[in-house]
Design a protein around this motif. Structure first.
Motif: not given
Lengths: 461, 461
Positions: A36, A39, A82-85, A457, A461
């Protein structure tokens, strides 16, 4: 730092060390999986429990997802952002806080490395027995999050058995002191045990009281070469019955090839398909004699083709490197990894099915497997062919993992022995845990993290 | 059987054995506590998992409270049915189902007695190491419900460490197979561990896979007489450092008086305030020599005033009876019981406060204490004066327990080491578990038992 949420966070927690440089986002946004793109929103490096609490409270109010982060040596993506955490790294909270000699409890912050724990235990003449190759980088908080196992489980069990108390920040920022080092405590649900292996989804582990034990007895190390797969289980049965095992690790010729190419020293001339590193108590001549007899029994039965007994500490380290160097030797090839567990009794039948499955489904790929046969735990590493795109490779491996998961399910096994579920195995959780269990886990998660901010996640999920 | 609910239940589960005679209601409606008048709706004796599921499903639909029931040797009221509940007795489900020699797992139904487990383990040349005096009557399901401890915890830990898998009927009647005997399994929350010690509030344990181990080494048993309370901790420290302890149990002169009056044989002439039964590995002359040296060290230091080493199995049994017979010897007097735990290091300071508290608050009552000092676990038994009404006695003891709970809280202890919370200690749970923890437990309970039918009122209301 243009994100207004970060401005607010630093206003709320003025002392907080916060990283937003791209290099830091990449460094802290991924673990040893490389699947991943990292991010994260930013990286928070709290220096105290109070700062962790303030971050979690803020995240809960503002619905900002957090990724608790230790040494990021995980192999399931549990610490990937990978999801703005917001990465919540415990790396600065790495102190050994104290030692209670009467109760043999070592109090540590979550960010201390496993190796620092080993050294602290040794300095008190005692042992923290959980051990594995990533010891220098992994942290005790991460070990707790995945209930780490390693190479001494056969003798000492997993991390779960060595946690006397946990200090945890729950999803609403409340501080929990779970079990507080008590040996006996039958006063309701053992939330300490629930927290262990929960992969950062129920709370942020900020500290632990680790149980220490007497140092292991003097041990001897033996390397064995075996002529066929059946011999693995047969030699294990023989050695377990006749010796006091401290470790019983195996690997294949394919693994040996890689670790030798990576600089390990050849310790045996034989060219055979399976190898075992066994370590056993060797207090006196009688123990060493018993080991020789077990070895000779194995040779006579045709289960052992060749073997070496280490004559010194340094030779033992050479033998161990053949096993412990495998993961590192494969890393440049970015392998796809399975980490599976079965009851030991289910192993022989499963191994046959597994071998046929791997041969059929991975005709063009190198398959390297090794692991802790005495714990029923195998690590399977698939190496991508040079000419295959990563996405295609992963997709192929995931299809095969689905078949492997089905096979495991029929044999009562688990899709994760010690690496955790994280992101990598989320889609296969249903092969190991029933729908009813997953529904209960979902409910429990909701209780501990009503805002859904703790490692969302991951796990499911 | 006039209650229409029971008519409906027997229609739903025609094969179900159901008892409604008054004698049965009394027998099955209470445990070893005798504080609550038994008053169950009826007693269900299912013979299979399917029947348990059907009962739970029905109870969930009809909002009928269930009390899961084993040997009812509990001391906290966890198996009491005093409010019209249906007792769900596992007593007919008492089979040993099988043994897996490779994984050393013994599969049993929940209603099997601890003694039957011991015997089954022995028949395979192995040991199930959890042990305590109620072994002949208590069931493994009840042991699991309270995470039973006993006299070997110092060597082997509590029940929690010996459960490889659990078969559980959840609050909606769904069947859960938790962990299935795997040694390593990092695939989400360990609901098996959550279930252990949950006192029948999260599910009905119907079966278990028990881990067995090698038989304990040959042991020697020693009885010691000690001159003062400090010596307890000092001798424990000495013996733990120099011997491989299998048990280290203590009792007071008051306990000795009762157990001798109850028929136990005097084994030592000394008339001293504290006694210890110690058991330690005695594989060879060197071990026996080490024990003698430890004993002599203790005498020289003034910590040991007198002692006896058992010269035979039968003499060892005589010494053990002095400790194991205490609970039975006190039972006719209907004592009020505390079962408390601390870290061992917190014990000396606590013991002084405790002694002062007990002397001050129980001037007219006999206070008998004993327990597992090496686990940080004390059992305090208060005997009612002949001329005091039971209700007054209990009310007085509860006031003192509140003070004791406060003292424990200051020393980081637990109000229940191994008996569980049940009804008896419900009001003191907050001294051991924080409000945040109790809120989380409440949430977890709601997830597993949304209808609130599983042992309602136990643990917390």
């Amino acid at each position: 730092m243009t994100d207004p949420r970060l401005t607010e966070l630093t206003t709320r927690v003025p002392s907080l060390r916060l990283l937003t440089e791209l290099a830091d986002l990449i460094h802290y946004g991924r673990d040893w999986t490389r699947r991943w793109g990292p991010s994260p929103l930013a990286v928070a490096l709290p220096g105290s429990i109070e700062e962790v609490q303030a971050i979690v409270q803020w995240a809960s109010e503002r619905q900002v997802a957090l990724v608790p982060s230790g040494g990021r040596t995980g192999l399931s993506g549990g610490a990937v952002a990978a999801r703005g955490e917001l990465v919540l790294s415990l790396e600065r909270m790495n102190r050994v806080l104290g030692f209670d000699a009467t109760d043999r409890l070592l109090s540590v912050e979550a960010g201390v490395t496993l190796q620092a724990v080993h050294e602290a235990a040794r300095s008190h003449g005692l042992l923290y027995p959980v051990d594995f190759a990533a010891r220098g980088s992994c942290t005790i908080g991460g070990n707790i999050a995945t209930n780490a196992g390693g190479i001494r489980v056969i003798r000492y069990g997993t991390t779960r058995e060595w946690i006397g108390g946990l200090t945890v920040v729950a999803g609403n920022g409340q501080l929990l002191e779970l079990n507080r080092g008590l040996l006996k405590n039958s006063s309701g649900y053992d939330l300490r045990q629930l927290m262990i292996g929960s992969e950062g989804t129920l709370g942020v582990v900020v500290g632990a009281q680790l149980k220490l034990t007497d140092p292991a007895p003097p041990a001897q190390t033996m390397l064995l070469a075996l002529p066929h797969m059946e011999a693995l289980m047969q030699v294990f049965g023989l050695f377990r019955a006749q010796l006091k095992l401290q470790a019983f690790e195996f690997f294949t010729d394919m693994a040996l090839k890689h670790v030798l190419a990576h600089g390990a020293q050849r310790a045996i001339d034989a060219d055979l398909p399976y190898y075992v590193v066994a370590e056993y108590d060797a207090l006196d001549d009688a123990d060493e004699q018993a080991a020789l007899l077990a070895f000779e029994d194995g040779v006579r039965e045709g289960w052992i083709a060749d073997g070496v007994i280490a004559q010194s500490q340094s030779q033992a380290a050479t033998l161990w490197r053949l096993r412990e160097g495998i993961t590192e030797s494969l890393a440049p090839r970015k392998p796809y990894k399975n980490d599976i567990a079965l009851r030991i009794g289910a192993m022989p039948a499963f191994l046959h099915e597994m071998q046929a499955l791997l041969a059929r489904e991975y005709p063009r790929m190198e398959v390297v497997w090794f692991g802790h046969i005495g714990d029923g735990n195998l690590h399977i590493n698939i190496l991508p062919p040079e000419d295959m795109q990563l996405a295609e490779f992963i997709a192929h491996c995931e299809r095969v993992t689905r078949l492997l998961a089905d096979t495991l399910q029929r044999h009562g096994g688990s899709i994760s022995a010690e690496h955790g579920i994280g992101l990598v195995k989320r889609d296969y959780l249903g092969s190991t845990r029933s729908a009813a269990e997953i529904a209960l886990m979902r409910g429990v998660r909701q209780v501990f993290d009503p805002s859904g901010i703790l490692n969302p996640g991951k796990l499911f999920e």
